[in-house]
Write a protein that holds these residues in place. Structure first.
Motif, PDB file in Angstrom:
ATOM      1  N   MET B   1       0.844  -1.198   0.000  1.00 10.53           N
ATOM      2  CA  MET B   1       0.000   0.000   0.000  1.00 10.53           C
ATOM      3  C   MET B   1       0.881   1.250   0.000  1.00 10.53           C
ATOM      4  SD  MET B   1      -3.121   0.894   2.590  1.00 10.53           S
ATOM      5  CE  MET B   1      -2.195   2.264   3.293  1.00 10.53           C
ATOM      6  N   THR B   2       0.491   2.181  -0.802  1.00 11.70           N
ATOM      7  CA  THR B   2       1.263   3.422  -0.917  1.00 11.70           C
ATOM      8  C   THR B   2       1.269   4.201   0.396  1.00 11.70           C
ATOM      9  OG1 THR B   2       0.720   3.616  -3.259  1.00 11.70           O
ATOM     10  CG2 THR B   2       1.374   5.643  -2.122  1.00 11.70           C
ATOM     11  N   LYS B   3       2.474   4.585   0.823  1.00 10.41           N
ATOM     12  CA  LYS B   3       2.591   5.520   1.958  1.00 10.41           C
ATOM     13  C   LYS B   3       3.109   6.862   1.440  1.00 10.41           C
ATOM     14  CE  LYS B   3       3.848   2.198   5.521  1.00 10.41           C
ATOM     15  NZ  LYS B   3       5.005   1.740   6.306  1.00 10.41           N
ATOM     16  N   ILE B   4       2.688   7.911   2.106  1.00  8.36           N
ATOM     17  CA  ILE B   4       3.243   9.235   1.796  1.00  8.36           C
ATOM     18  C   ILE B   4       4.378   9.459   2.791  1.00  8.36           C
ATOM     19  CG2 ILE B   4       2.717  11.652   1.357  1.00  8.36           C
ATOM     20  CD1 ILE B   4       0.988   9.648  -0.261  1.00  8.36           C
ATOM     21  N   ILE B   5       5.590   9.540   2.274  1.00  8.40           N
ATOM     22  CA  ILE B   5       6.761   9.578   3.154  1.00  8.40           C
ATOM     23  C   ILE B   5       7.605  10.822   2.867  1.00  8.40           C
ATOM     24  CG2 ILE B   5       6.808   7.058   3.279  1.00  8.40           C
ATOM     25  CD1 ILE B   5       9.098   7.010   1.296  1.00  8.40           C
ATOM     26  N   ALA B   6       8.400  11.172   3.849  1.00  5.35           N
ATOM     27  CA  ALA B   6       9.347  12.271   3.668  1.00  5.35           C
ATOM     28  C   ALA B   6      10.548  11.994   4.540  1.00  5.35           C
ATOM     29  CB  ALA B   6       8.714  13.605   4.056  1.00  5.35           C
ATOM     30  N   GLN B   7      11.677  12.490   4.112  1.00  6.92           N
ATOM     31  CA  GLN B   7      12.875  12.378   4.934  1.00  6.92           C
ATOM     32  C   GLN B   7      13.700  13.630   4.706  1.00  6.92           C
ATOM     33  OE1 GLN B   7      16.104  10.312   3.486  1.00  6.92           O
ATOM     34  NE2 GLN B   7      15.525  10.863   1.403  1.00  6.92           N
ATOM     35  N   LEU B   8      14.338  14.071   5.771  1.00  4.05           N
ATOM     36  CA  LEU B   8      15.063  15.331   5.658  1.00  4.05           C
ATOM     37  C   LEU B   8      16.226  15.320   6.647  1.00  4.05           C
ATOM     38  CD1 LEU B   8      14.063  17.636   3.746  1.00  4.05           C
ATOM     39  CD2 LEU B   8      13.361  18.868   5.781  1.00  4.05           C
ATOM     40  N   CYS B   9      17.307  15.956   6.261  1.00  2.00           N
ATOM     41  CA  CYS B   9      18.424  16.175   7.173  1.00  2.00           C
ATOM     42  C   CYS B   9      18.108  17.412   8.010  1.00  2.00           C
ATOM     43  CB  CYS B   9      19.713  16.452   6.405  1.00  2.00           C
ATOM     44  SG  CYS B   9      20.189  15.145   5.283  1.00  2.00           S
ATOM     45  N   VAL B  10      18.293  17.296   9.297  1.00  2.00           N
ATOM     46  CA  VAL B  10      18.097  18.466  10.160  1.00  2.00           C
ATOM     47  C   VAL B  10      19.229  18.571  11.169  1.00  2.00           C
ATOM     48  CG1 VAL B  10      15.557  18.607   9.999  1.00  2.00           C
ATOM     49  CG2 VAL B  10      16.608  17.121  11.728  1.00  2.00           C
ATOM     50  N   SER B  11      19.465  19.790  11.599  1.00  2.00           N
ATOM     51  CA  SER B  11      20.382  20.009  12.716  1.00  2.00           C
ATOM     52  C   SER B  11      19.679  19.571  13.992  1.00  2.00           C
ATOM     53  CB  SER B  11      20.744  21.492  12.793  1.00  2.00           C
ATOM     54  OG  SER B  11      19.585  22.257  13.046  1.00  2.00           O
ATOM     55  N   ALA B 133       0.539  12.020  -7.653  1.00  2.92           N
ATOM     56  CA  ALA B 133       1.734  11.200  -7.429  1.00  2.92           C
ATOM     57  C   ALA B 133       1.336   9.801  -6.952  1.00  2.92           C
ATOM     58  CB  ALA B 133       2.650  11.873  -6.410  1.00  2.92           C
ATOM     59  N   ARG B 134       0.304   9.734  -6.114  1.00  2.00           N
ATOM     60  CA  ARG B 134      -0.168   8.448  -5.620  1.00  2.00           C
ATOM     61  C   ARG B 134      -0.608   7.566  -6.797  1.00  2.00           C
ATOM     62  NH1 ARG B 134      -2.418   6.698  -0.583  1.00  2.00           N
ATOM     63  NH2 ARG B 134      -2.571   8.799   0.264  1.00  2.00           N
ATOM     64  N   GLU B 135      -1.325   8.169  -7.709  1.00  3.83           N
ATOM     65  CA  GLU B 135      -1.782   7.464  -8.908  1.00  3.83           C
ATOM     66  C   GLU B 135      -0.576   6.953  -9.719  1.00  3.83           C
ATOM     67  OE1 GLU B 135      -5.058   7.250  -9.449  1.00  3.83           O
ATOM     68  OE2 GLU B 135      -4.867   6.101 -11.314  1.00  3.83           O
ATOM     69  N   ALA B 136       0.406   7.848  -9.898  1.00  4.88           N
ATOM     70  CA  ALA B 136       1.581   7.522 -10.722  1.00  4.88           C
ATOM     71  C   ALA B 136       2.483   6.485 -10.047  1.00  4.88           C
ATOM     72  CB  ALA B 136       2.375   8.788 -11.019  1.00  4.88           C
ATOM     73  N   ALA B 137       2.428   6.408  -8.709  1.00  7.33           N
ATOM     74  CA  ALA B 137       3.384   5.571  -7.970  1.00  7.33           C
ATOM     75  C   ALA B 137       3.080   4.091  -8.119  1.00  7.33           C
ATOM     76  CB  ALA B 137       3.386   5.949  -6.488  1.00  7.33           C
ATOM     77  N   ASN B 138       1.844   3.800  -8.546  1.00  9.70           N
ATOM     78  CA  ASN B 138       1.520   2.418  -8.880  1.00  9.70           C
ATOM     79  C   ASN B 138       1.761   1.450  -7.715  1.00  9.70           C
ATOM     80  OD1 ASN B 138       0.533   0.668 -10.789  1.00  9.70           O
ATOM     81  ND2 ASN B 138       2.025   1.312 -12.365  1.00  9.70           N
ATOM     82  N   GLY B 139       1.335   1.830  -6.548  1.00  8.19           N
ATOM     83  CA  GLY B 139       1.466   0.962  -5.384  1.00  8.19           C
ATOM     84  C   GLY B 139       2.745   1.179  -4.593  1.00  8.19           C
ATOM     85  N   LYS B 140       3.742   1.831  -5.195  1.00  9.42           N
ATOM     86  CA  LYS B 140       4.955   2.161  -4.422  1.00  9.42           C
ATOM     87  C   LYS B 140       4.677   3.428  -3.593  1.00  9.42           C
ATOM     88  CE  LYS B 140       9.131   1.171  -5.931  1.00  9.42           C
ATOM     89  NZ  LYS B 140      10.375   1.333  -6.727  1.00  9.42           N
ATOM     90  N   ASP B 141       5.668   3.868  -2.833  1.00 12.96           N
ATOM     91  CA  ASP B 141       5.450   5.023  -1.970  1.00 12.96           C
ATOM     92  C   ASP B 141       5.591   6.337  -2.729  1.00 12.96           C
ATOM     93  OD1 ASP B 141       5.022   3.426   0.279  1.00 12.96           O
ATOM     94  OD2 ASP B 141       7.175   3.274   0.674  1.00 12.96           O
ATOM     95  N   VAL B 142       5.003   7.374  -2.158  1.00 13.41           N
ATOM     96  CA  VAL B 142       5.173   8.732  -2.681  1.00 13.41           C
ATOM     97  C   VAL B 142       6.061   9.489  -1.702  1.00 13.41           C
ATOM     98  CG1 VAL B 142       4.013  10.938  -3.113  1.00 13.41           C
ATOM     99  CG2 VAL B 142       2.959   8.784  -3.878  1.00 13.41           C
ATOM    100  N   ALA B 143       7.169  10.015  -2.202  1.00 20.40           N
ATOM    101  CA  ALA B 143       8.069  10.774  -1.335  1.00 20.40           C
ATOM    102  C   ALA B 143       7.888  12.269  -1.568  1.00 20.40           C
ATOM    103  CB  ALA B 143       9.516  10.386  -1.599  1.00 20.40           C
ATOM    104  N   ILE B 144       7.704  12.991  -0.472  1.00 19.56           N
ATOM    105  CA  ILE B 144       7.755  14.454  -0.563  1.00 19.56           C
ATOM    106  C   ILE B 144       9.247  14.792  -0.540  1.00 19.56           C
ATOM    107  CG2 ILE B 144       6.925  16.626   0.405  1.00 19.56           C
ATOM    108  CD1 ILE B 144       4.576  14.812  -0.090  1.00 19.56           C
TER     109      ILE B 144
END
Lengths: 231, 231
Positions: B1-11, B133-144
């Motif tokens: 199932m597609t998850k909406i994910i994000a990852q970021l470098c922070v101080s 993006a969810r549509e385009a991801a085809n079951g993979k995750d969507v990354a912000i």
């Protein structure tokens, strides 16, 4: 050798309490609501409960972290606001069991409590309080007990050797931020991770504080060679 | 199932870049100085270098974290400013290798790049971009993908299922803060730690985002029973 240490519970966005408001009953304030959320894991631990003469609690890794934080200091430095908030609830046998030096503008006679705790009121600033605590600690560590304002001040003044954060997985959005320190342009405070204890409820990270250092550009690993030329 | 994910470098104080200034050469800006410090570990990793067609780099746990972050998404959502900053340096074969949906106010024709990357410009907001993006991801995750502004916006709107922070042991003091979100009084965004990778240079923490919840008082484990009565 004595280290100047501090540890604090913070939200993921670095708040040690909610924002201050005008609510006269502190326990109902926005400040308390944030503080309670991020310190809940502490009150559930056996080591904390034991020190407050309460039964029960979990004997787990969090409890060990707290027990350690009680064991290391030979003296404490504390802000006036924390002292005033705690003076009554701590009662006749406060949990410090060591000399505490309270930074304040108001002179007051030294208080002796049961179990080894005393409160000495220092009116000539944080650095003086740290020096007096170092003397009293007799080779053990000096802990800046809090609140957040005085820990932040110690960090800004370069007094801290070690900072342990207990990072709780909640975002408060508004609140009092520990690390909102005043630094120069393109300057940072560098730290080194010394220990991480990862759990679902809290991430305990102990940092050695290296101190202020300029933020240097790099050439992005060669991706942008013109950066290297610019220096 | 597609998850909406994000990852970021922070101080450690939650900044994803230094503060913006008027320096016309971005590489010399205060924003870049902070950004470079907290992303240095990335440019030293083999997985990142490989994706940028650069030789060398360390094959270590950081590199694995980055390789994983490249592998999971089937589509990306990106802010206008990040796109404009990257359009030139990414060149003909950008590192995304998947459809990218750029949130912008300016209409522009879709760009096709080599290696699977395309850029579609979405003018009706972040939620629409995420849906496309969810549509385009085809079951993979969507990354912000970033920048920080749009990740913060996704968090505020409750769109994120997962947030991974790469916490770098430096305090910037001034900068652009990822988690400075706008929440109600006595409200927080609750998260659950799903994975922690602790290293001396970076602490990688993956959180599941549970969402907004009221900050509740507790009775401090029985230490202040009057609290329980107050409710």
């Amino acid at each position: 050798m004595t280290k100047i240490i501090a540890q604090l519970c913070v939200s993921l966005d670095g708040c040690y309490a909610g924002p201050r408001d005008d609510e006269p009953d502190w326990f109902k304030s926005t400040e308390a609501a944030g503080f309670f959320r991020i310190t809940r894991w502490v009150t559930e631990s056996m080591a904390w409960r034991d020190r407050q003469h309460l039964a029960g609690g979990e004997h787990d890794v969090h409890s060990e972290v707290i027990a350690e934080s009680f064991a290391r200091p030979g003296a404490y430095v504390m802000g006036r606001r924390m002292f005033e908030g705690g003076e009554h609830p701590w009662g006749e046998e406060p949990p410090f069991r060591n000399p505490v030096f309270v930074v304040t503008h108001r002179e007051r006679e030294r208080l002796e409590r049961q179990g080894g705790t005393s409160f000495t009121f220092v009116t000539d600033g944080l650095e003086s309080a740290v020096a007096q605590a170092r003397e009293a600690a007799n080779g053990k560590d000096v802990a800046i007990a809090g609140g957040g304002t005085i820990v932040k001040q110690a960090l800004e003044l370069g007094l801290l050797d070690e900072l342990e954060l207990h990072i709780v997985p909640v975002i408060l959005g508004h609140g009092q931020r520990l690390l909102d320190v005043n630094l120069g342009v393109k300057e940072g405070i560098e730290l080194v991770v010394e220990r991480t204890i990862a759990t679902p409820e809290v991430t305990h990270i102990r940092y050695r504080v290296e101190g202020r250092a300029p933020l240097v550009l790099d050439d992005r690993g060669g991706a942008y060679p013109e950066l290297a030329e610019q220096g």
